[in-house]
Scaffold this active site. Sequence first.
Site, mmCIF file in Angstrom:
data_model
loop_
_atom_site.group_PDB
_atom_site.id
_atom_site.type_symbol
_atom_site.label_atom_id
_atom_site.label_comp_id
_atom_site.label_asym_id
_atom_site.label_seq_id
_atom_site.Cartn_x
_atom_site.Cartn_y
_atom_site.Cartn_z
ATOM 1 N N LYS A 73 53.622 23.330 8.928
ATOM 2 C CA LYS A 73 53.549 21.792 9.309
ATOM 3 C C LYS A 73 53.279 21.137 7.982
ATOM 4 O O LYS A 73 53.923 20.124 7.617
ATOM 5 C CB LYS A 73 52.276 21.588 10.393
ATOM 6 C CG LYS A 73 52.856 21.798 11.736
ATOM 7 C CD LYS A 73 51.666 21.345 12.594
ATOM 8 C CE LYS A 73 52.049 22.029 14.032
ATOM 9 N NZ LYS A 73 50.854 21.967 14.898
ATOM 10 N N GLN A 99 44.956 20.631 16.287
ATOM 11 C CA GLN A 99 45.733 21.849 16.633
ATOM 12 C C GLN A 99 44.836 22.547 17.718
ATOM 13 O O GLN A 99 43.831 22.661 17.802
ATOM 14 C CB GLN A 99 45.549 22.764 15.515
ATOM 15 C CG GLN A 99 46.229 24.083 15.388
ATOM 16 C CD GLN A 99 47.712 23.774 15.914
ATOM 17 O OE1 GLN A 99 48.442 22.966 15.312
ATOM 18 N NE2 GLN A 99 48.230 24.749 16.601
ATOM 19 N N ASP A 145 51.762 14.439 18.936
ATOM 20 C CA ASP A 145 52.154 15.552 19.875
ATOM 21 C C ASP A 145 52.432 15.080 21.271
ATOM 22 O O ASP A 145 52.982 15.952 22.357
ATOM 23 C CB ASP A 145 50.691 16.445 20.190
ATOM 24 C CG ASP A 145 50.898 17.704 19.097
ATOM 25 O OD1 ASP A 145 51.988 17.971 18.829
ATOM 26 O OD2 ASP A 145 49.838 18.249 19.035
#
Length: 298
Positions: free
Chosen positions: A55, A99, A122
Amino acid sequence: MNDCIVLDGKKFASEIRSKIKDLGKQFIEETGFTPGLAVVVVGDHPASKVYVRNKIKQTEEVGFNSIEHKLPTNVSEKDLLSIVDHLNHNKKVNGILVQLPLPEHINSDVILDKIDPSKDVDGFHATNVGKLWSGLNSLVPCTPLGCSLMIKKLYSDLSGKKAVIVGRSNIVGKPMAALLIKMNATVTIVHSRTKNIEEICKSADILIAAVGVPNMVKGTWIKKGCVIIDVGINRIEKDGKNILVGDVDFNEAIKSSSMITPVPGGVGPMTIACLLLNTLNASRAQYNLNEIDLSSVL
Ligand code: NDP
């Protein structure tokens, strides 16, 4: 002769990143501001480590700023909340990603709920989930967003088509259903408590498998001409080697489907590309600029 298209997700994701790089450059020229993505990682989860490294690398490659917060496994929920709060107020940060999975002593729902919905790249915050289901513009979870872009390669509108999703997670199955409804499909979700999954799959024009069971969807479950999106990533041992397989029996499914995504190299690479798209769109919204609909510019 079988005309099945095997969709190269690696190539498609690379095209998307290159488009985002161009659009990002335009945004920077227009506003004088470089989009910034903050990634918060707690502990030392090996799979997360690789994913986070990718990422960060890809964020920097498209010309965005990447800010990483590495925290020890024993960080308290209170301290993590205060870091998220700090990022919410940091003007250089347009996107925040925490995460998952988080250690057991931390309630992920509480943390995800703390993220400013306008920076929730997200798309897991309840505000964005509600907007998605209401058909409003929102930040959409990256994996289903990637799947919808793949489907749009073949169909921009799914009127009269039946879509079946195997799996009902908040990360893939449910947001995928909302996106398919937006594309006018008639959607069925099946899960571990569903009876006759095989029969339901056989009725699908579009089949999305997001289960986590290696090769669960058999070739005989697939209607001729079906479009198959295989989200599953399963590590299995074959001939003494560790290999990755999806939730669909690829070798059988390819015989009857019209398009299929392979594992690896299908949906996987699309997820990070869509994270970058969400970061750009979050930045644009913060400057009152319109959302980029990639399917209309690719
Ligand atoms: P979850 O474990 O959160 O959800 C799995 C879903 O599948 C659940 O709804 C579960 O039903 C259902 N399910 C499990 N077993 C069966 C079965 N035998 N029959 C019918 N339904 C079943 O997984 P995720 O959605 O997070 O991930 C699914 C897969 O996708 C995994 O392999 C994961 O690694 C992969 N993945 C890939 C990504 C990518 O970037 N390519 C991103 C995210 C996930 P129930 O709800 O009833 O328990």
